[in-house]
Write a protein that holds these residues in place. Sequence first.
Motif, PDB file in Angstrom:
ATOM      1  N   ASP A  13       0.782  -1.029  -0.153  1.00  0.00           N
ATOM      2  CA  ASP A  13      -0.166   0.030   0.140  1.00  0.00           C
ATOM      3  C   ASP A  13       0.840   1.241   0.064  1.00  0.00           C
ATOM      4  O   ASP A  13       0.187   2.435   0.327  1.00  0.00           O
ATOM      5  N   THR A  15       2.328   4.738  -1.915  1.00  0.00           N
ATOM      6  CA  THR A  15       1.951   5.089  -3.053  1.00  0.00           C
ATOM      7  C   THR A  15       2.882   4.897  -4.293  1.00  0.00           C
ATOM      8  O   THR A  15       3.870   5.416  -3.953  1.00  0.00           O
ATOM      9  N   GLN A  16       2.632   4.365  -5.515  1.00  0.00           N
ATOM     10  CA  GLN A  16       3.125   3.833  -6.437  1.00  0.00           C
ATOM     11  C   GLN A  16       4.040   4.957  -7.048  1.00  0.00           C
ATOM     12  O   GLN A  16       5.288   4.978  -7.284  1.00  0.00           O
ATOM     13  N   LEU A  17       3.582   6.250  -7.208  1.00  0.00           N
ATOM     14  CA  LEU A  17       4.270   7.217  -7.759  1.00  0.00           C
ATOM     15  C   LEU A  17       5.360   7.948  -7.040  1.00  0.00           C
ATOM     16  O   LEU A  17       6.375   8.494  -7.403  1.00  0.00           O
ATOM     17  N   SER A  46       0.400  -1.839  -4.581  1.00  0.00           N
ATOM     18  CA  SER A  46       0.586  -0.345  -4.204  1.00  0.00           C
ATOM     19  C   SER A  46      -0.881   0.204  -3.992  1.00  0.00           C
ATOM     20  O   SER A  46      -1.866  -0.505  -4.122  1.00  0.00           O
ATOM     21  N   ASP A  47      -0.861   1.367  -3.544  1.00  0.00           N
ATOM     22  CA  ASP A  47      -2.245   1.916  -3.242  1.00  0.00           C
ATOM     23  C   ASP A  47      -3.154   2.013  -4.599  1.00  0.00           C
ATOM     24  O   ASP A  47      -4.140   2.433  -4.299  1.00  0.00           O
ATOM     25  N   SER A  48      -2.631   2.172  -5.666  1.00  0.00           N
ATOM     26  CA  SER A  48      -3.336   2.321  -6.795  1.00  0.00           C
ATOM     27  C   SER A  48      -3.723   1.309  -7.463  1.00  0.00           C
ATOM     28  O   SER A  48      -4.531   1.055  -8.798  1.00  0.00           O
ATOM     29  N   GLY A  49      -3.373  -0.039  -6.923  1.00  0.00           N
ATOM     30  CA  GLY A  49      -3.476  -1.373  -7.645  1.00  0.00           C
ATOM     31  C   GLY A  49      -2.725  -1.978  -8.698  1.00  0.00           C
ATOM     32  O   GLY A  49      -2.776  -2.983  -8.943  1.00  0.00           O
ATOM     33  N   LEU A  50      -1.658  -1.211  -8.753  1.00  0.00           N
ATOM     34  CA  LEU A  50      -0.553  -1.602  -9.492  1.00  0.00           C
ATOM     35  C   LEU A  50       0.689  -2.473  -8.542  1.00  0.00           C
ATOM     36  O   LEU A  50       0.843  -2.378  -7.612  1.00  0.00           O
ATOM     37  N   GLY A  72       3.354   6.690   1.474  1.00  0.00           N
ATOM     38  CA  GLY A  72       1.967   6.271   1.168  1.00  0.00           C
ATOM     39  C   GLY A  72       1.352   6.187   2.666  1.00  0.00           C
ATOM     40  O   GLY A  72       1.904   6.271   3.648  1.00  0.00           O
TER      41      GLY A  72
END
Length: 227
Positions: A13, A15-17, A46-50, A72
């Motif tokens: 989780d 933050t991927q960016l 990650s928190d965006s599903g990636l 994140g």
Amino acid sequence: MLKINVGFVIFPDLTQLDFTGPQQVLARLPNSAMHIVAKSASPVPSDSGLGLVPTHTFQTCPQLDLLCVPGGGSGVVQALNDADLVAFVRGQAAGARYVTSVCTGAFILGVAGLLEGRRATTHWAFTDLLPLVGATHEKARVVKDGNVTTAGGVTSGIDFGLHMVSEIAGAAVAQAIQLGLEYDPSPPFDTGHPDRAPPAVATLVAQRNINARAAFRAALASARAAP
């Protein structure tokens, strides 16, 4: 010439960016080797599903020259009390030339004892919590204090990556990477920082962070109290 070992610590989780922005920049650093490090070799959500795939575990990672910890929301809250992760960060930092973070990853550096007495930054919504880990907030997108460099929220990780390339390989190399990535931001709105966002927008985002801030406070208190 020995390669520069660059490593990012990833955890569920995140933050991927926070990770992928500076990682894309630093992957182009000449004479470098990239290491994506996690507690296990399993893909990390990650928190965006990636999903993110580690290249190393804590046990197999070599000594890093540049250590970076992304941030994140709920991911950092959990990571703050992950004794193995914090111990890995602390141990790697002892031998690293550059100890760095993006966004709320600063708090992981903090609970590892790496921000005590230093100037630092993090996501704007959490800067007032930096004293809880012994740091003094400096209002800047990227803050360097000795061998520790911290970056503000999310997209500032790209700026951070370019700062680090410039420090390690020179401004011309960093500029070439910036041009190659066509990093020439021109957002449709000038609302990327609360200093410039309309009050109603800043208030809305601040309200969304109330629960996250409470969770951070609780997690920091627990982590700092741990033996």
